[in-house]
Motif scaffolding. Structure first.
Motif, PDB file in Angstrom:
ATOM      1  N   HIS A   1     -64.137  13.652  11.777  1.00 22.69           N
ATOM      2  CA  HIS A   1     -63.477  12.489  11.176  1.00 22.69           C
ATOM      3  C   HIS A   1     -62.855  12.834   9.829  1.00 22.69           C
ATOM      4  CE1 HIS A   1     -62.942   8.196  10.093  1.00 22.69           C
ATOM      5  NE2 HIS A   1     -63.345   8.570   8.892  1.00 22.69           N
TER       6      HIS A   1
ATOM      7  N   GLY B   1     -59.645  14.615   9.919  1.00 23.43           N
ATOM      8  CA  GLY B   1     -58.520  13.901  10.501  1.00 23.43           C
ATOM      9  C   GLY B   1     -58.488  13.909  12.012  1.00 23.43           C
TER      10      GLY B   1
ATOM     11  N   HIS C   1     -59.834  12.669  15.724  1.00 24.82           N
ATOM     12  CA  HIS C   1     -60.612  11.566  16.286  1.00 24.82           C
ATOM     13  C   HIS C   1     -61.652  12.122  17.242  1.00 24.82           C
ATOM     14  CE1 HIS C   1     -58.235  10.402  20.193  1.00 24.82           C
ATOM     15  NE2 HIS C   1     -57.782  11.562  19.809  1.00 24.82           N
TER      16      HIS C   1
ATOM     17  N   ASN D   1     -65.733   6.843   4.763  1.00 22.77           N
ATOM     18  CA  ASN D   1     -64.337   7.280   4.767  1.00 22.77           C
ATOM     19  C   ASN D   1     -63.567   6.396   5.742  1.00 22.77           C
ATOM     20  OD1 ASN D   1     -61.917   8.632   4.665  1.00 22.77           O
ATOM     21  ND2 ASN D   1     -62.646  10.510   5.632  1.00 22.77           N
TER      22      ASN D   1
ATOM     23  N   ARG E   1     -60.960   4.430   7.995  1.00 21.72           N
ATOM     24  CA  ARG E   1     -59.654   4.736   8.576  1.00 21.72           C
ATOM     25  C   ARG E   1     -59.339   3.619   9.553  1.00 21.72           C
ATOM     26  NH1 ARG E   1     -59.418   9.864  12.107  1.00 21.72           N
ATOM     27  NH2 ARG E   1     -60.504  10.759  10.309  1.00 21.72           N
TER      28      ARG E   1
ATOM     29  N   HIS F   1     -58.495   4.733  13.617  1.00 19.53           N
ATOM     30  CA  HIS F   1     -59.191   5.985  13.948  1.00 19.53           C
ATOM     31  C   HIS F   1     -59.177   6.292  15.442  1.00 19.53           C
ATOM     32  CE1 HIS F   1     -62.603   3.566  15.387  1.00 19.53           C
ATOM     33  NE2 HIS F   1     -62.453   2.824  14.306  1.00 19.53           N
TER      34      HIS F   1
END
Length: 528
Positions: free
Chosen positions: A322, A325, A327, A352, A354, A357
């Motif tokens: 994660h 970057g 998934h 973090n 997102r 995601h």
């Protein structure tokens, strides 16, 4: 699948993309002397099917193994393996492999053992794999070559069975499979390419133009670089007749770090081959009783299944991916594994955040109401395999009890909660025939039509929802809804032509519908 224009009469394609959609008159007005016109004679065309979870390379390898699907006893398995070996030019040290048996279909209702496989050969190492891929049985020669004895310690995340004297019986579960498979010679890149092409040529016959495939540990050696090289070469040669989104099975932090350090990450690639999520294999299968449950199995209270990772180990893998970057797609069949996975997702998203995601869970089988709510609450994609109904409806209540079974395989409940559902097959565990998957999804029956009103009939989904799962829903799962999944101008020209209009016929007859044409990149790659 385009809500702005749900039904049209014709489509124009240029340079592999959809250029226009409309009436016959509107589209024919665009043609010139170089235009090729294909008359579908009133047949239904839908977006190219997208299998959101399968094992393309494993399917390719299965074509080279003894086919043990449909064996009805251990003796039947032995006889089929013997017949298979008669046609092989075996050299000293050659391994003999078979796949597809299911002990639930055996008269004995039990796994074979090394002693059964020794009746086939004691000279050549033999490995036979259950249909689910989570259990294998090997003969004495294979145990000898692997150095697996009564003094071998058990492995975390797996188990090899032993008899009353502590001797291995040849039955290997989950990570224990590695104790033997690591001794099988690794294949060349060229051989991997040949297997992928054999597999792809078969898959397109069912109207599939995209697959999301878990391939990294399909072959001995488990060298993901060889698999990546094979795919990259096929893509650069423009030989692949379908699009592949790789679900990257990297079982340790070390392998994941190595992968990331080489510059690989979600989205790297082109229109034919692209890197997808980190795939995490967190538990086993329901049929083999290795799926990890919160409570002991109802039909075997000695076990809750196998937990492949501790919570800490799972957290670390999910966090690493994660934060880089990437998934994440986690294989979860048991409810306890699913709770652990949602826990990992919640932790990493709180630290973090997102928004988009698209982390996902693959299989999503044994669920309760709390778990079903978590999909929507956390925005987690659900990869389901409707074809699983064919076998699982006969065992699920026995395995997990009637109460938990009521909230399991609850696909309508997922759609009602606004969960993005992507449909696949898990081939070669089950057939990649999408029409059979759609049939199971909308009837909740096995392929023989049982039970009459469907199992948990309140969980039937509509034909439109099922087609969505195999098209736009699957495209969403791979961040590709802008280029595939609907017949919309600007998108890739991938289509499937069917023998019947599945939106109009009786759902019970969808199982009999055939694929007439598969159109990939604007070209017919398969037709009856």
């Amino acid at each position: 699948m385009d809500k702005r224009q749900p039904i049209a009469q014709a489509v124009a394609v240029k340079d592999g993309r959809i250029s226009s959609v409309g009436t016959v008159e509107e589209i024919l007005a665009l043609k010139d002397a170089d235009t090729k016109v294909i008359d579908l004679e009133g047949k239904l065309m839908v977006p190219g099917f997208n299998d959101s979870h399968m094992h393309l390379l494993s399917y390719g390898t299965s074509l080279m193994k003894a086919n043990l699907i449909g064996t009805t006893s251990i003796d039947h398995l032995v006889d089929r393996m013997k017949a298979f070996m008669e046609n092989l030019n075996l050299q000293q040290g050659s391994w003999v492999e078979g796949r597809g048996w299911n002990h639930d279909h055996f008269h004995e209702k039990k796994f074979p053992t090394r002693y059964d496989l020794d009746k086939i050969s004691t000279e050549f190492p033999i490995i036979t794999t259950r249909a689910c891929g989570h259990v294998s049985v090997v003969n004495s020669k294979a145990l000898e070559l692997a150095g697996l004895t009564k003094n071998t310690p058990q492995i975390d995340g797996g188990h090899f069975d032993v008899d009353e004297n502590g001797q291995p019986t040849g039955v290997l579960r989950e990570k224990a499979l590695n104790l033997v498979s690591e001794h099988i010679p690794a294949p060349s890149v060229q051989y991997i390419k040949e297997l992928l092409m054999k597999a792809a040529d078969n898959v397109i016959t069912e109207g599939i133009t995209s697959v999301q495939s878990d391939d990294f540990e399909a072959m001995p050696g488990k060298d993901f670089n060889n698999v990546l090289t094979a795919y990259s070469e096929l893509a650069s040669e423009r030989k692949l007749p379908l699009r592949v989104y790789e679900q990257c099975l990297l079982s340790t932090k070390e392998r994941l770090n190595s992968f990331l350090e080489q510059g690989f990450n979600t989205g790297v690639g082109d229109d034919l081959f692209k890197i997808g999520p980190l795939k995490v294999l967190a538990d086993g299968s329901l049929g083999a009783r290795t799926a990890y449950l919160s409570k002991p199995y109802a039909d075997d209270t000695s076990t809750r299944g196998i937990c492949v990772y501790s919570q800490r180990e799972l957290d670390e893998l999910v966090s690493l991916a994660h934060n880089a970057g990437m998934h994440v797609a986690i294989h979860c069949i048991g409810d306890k594994t699913m709770y652990m996975s949602f826990d990992s997702f919640e932790k990493v998203l709180s630290k973090n955040p997102r928004d988009d995601h698209r982390h996902s869970i693959i299989h999503c089988q044994i669920t309760d109401e709390t778990l079903l709510d978590k999909y929507g609450d956390l925005g987690v994609v659900a990869h389901i395999q409707p074809i699983f109904i064919d076998y699982d409806l006969h065992i699920v209540e026995d395995r997990v009890g009637k109460e938990l079974a009521k909230t399991s395989y609850n696909w309508k409940g997922m759609f009602d909660r606004g969960v993005n559902v992507a449909c696949g097959s898990d081939c070669p565990v089950e057939t990649f025939d999408v029409l059979k998957g759609i049939y199971c999804a909308v009837t909740r029956k096995d392929l023989k039509g049982y039970p009459e009103n469907g199992w948990l009939p309140d969980q039937k989904i509509t034909v439109e929802q099922a087609v969505y799962g195999y098209t736009l829903g699957a495209a969403f799962a791979s961040f590709e809804e802008d280029i595939k999944g609907s017949i919309t101008p600007g998108k890739l020209a991938d289509f499937t032509v069917l023998s019947e209009d599945i939106f109009e016929i009786c759902p019970d007859t969808i199982n009999d519908v055939k694929v007439l044409k598969t159109i990939f990149n604007g070209k017919v790659v398969f037709e009856v």
